[in-house]
Motif scaffolding. Structure first.
Motif, short mmCIF file in Angstrom:
data_model
loop_
_atom_site.label_atom_id
_atom_site.label_comp_id
_atom_site.label_asym_id
_atom_site.label_seq_id
_atom_site.Cartn_x
_atom_site.Cartn_y
_atom_site.Cartn_z
N TRP A 25 19.95 -30.41 50.28
CA TRP A 25 21.23 -29.85 49.73
C TRP A 25 21.50 -28.48 49.76
N THR A 26 21.08 -27.25 50.02
CA THR A 26 21.32 -26.41 50.36
C THR A 26 21.87 -26.50 51.33
N THR A 27 21.37 -26.71 52.67
CA THR A 27 22.52 -26.79 54.04
C THR A 27 23.53 -27.81 53.79
N GLY B 247 30.87 -25.20 52.91
CA GLY B 247 31.52 -23.35 52.09
C GLY B 247 31.62 -23.94 50.40
N GLU B 248 30.75 -24.86 50.20
CA GLU B 248 30.81 -24.47 48.54
C GLU B 248 29.55 -23.49 48.42
N PRO B 249 29.73 -23.28 46.59
CA PRO B 249 28.35 -21.92 46.94
C PRO B 249 27.45 -22.85 46.27
N VAL B 250 26.40 -22.23 46.43
CA VAL B 250 25.29 -22.92 45.98
C VAL B 250 24.64 -22.98 44.37
N ALA B 251 24.67 -21.45 44.24
CA ALA B 251 24.09 -21.13 42.78
C ALA B 251 25.72 -20.10 41.99
N LEU B 252 26.10 -20.87 40.81
CA LEU B 252 27.39 -20.04 40.18
C LEU B 252 26.78 -18.49 40.44
N LEU C 41 14.42 -20.32 51.40
CA LEU C 41 12.99 -19.53 51.27
C LEU C 41 11.61 -20.82 50.05
N THR C 42 12.23 -20.93 49.09
CA THR C 42 12.04 -21.98 48.01
C THR C 42 11.76 -23.64 48.88
N GLY C 43 12.94 -23.22 49.67
CA GLY C 43 12.59 -24.91 49.62
C GLY C 43 11.81 -25.14 51.04
#
Length: 65
Positions: free
Chosen positions: A23-25, A31-36, A49-51
């Protein structure tokens, strides 16, 4: 009897860690935000790193069998 919980925990950690990395990749490549509300690079690094940690923990659980 102890292999059942180890298999369950290893599967849960490995699936969640792999899905989080995927999902992060996808979010970073699009080019979308990973976290708002968080800096994009910091969010991608922490999430990646968490993944990786969760995926490694799942593999460690399977190695304990």
């Amino acid at each position: 009897m102890e292999s059942g919980p180890a298999i369950f925990a290893g599967t849960a950690f490995a699936l969640f860690g792999g899905a989080l990395l995927l999902w992060t990749t996808v979010r970073v490549r699009q080019g979308e935000p990973v976290a708002l509300g968080v800096a994009p690079r910091a969010a991608a690094v922490v999430t990646g790193l968490t993944g990786a940690l969760l995926l490694g923990l799942g593999l460690w659980c399977f190695g304990r069998l």
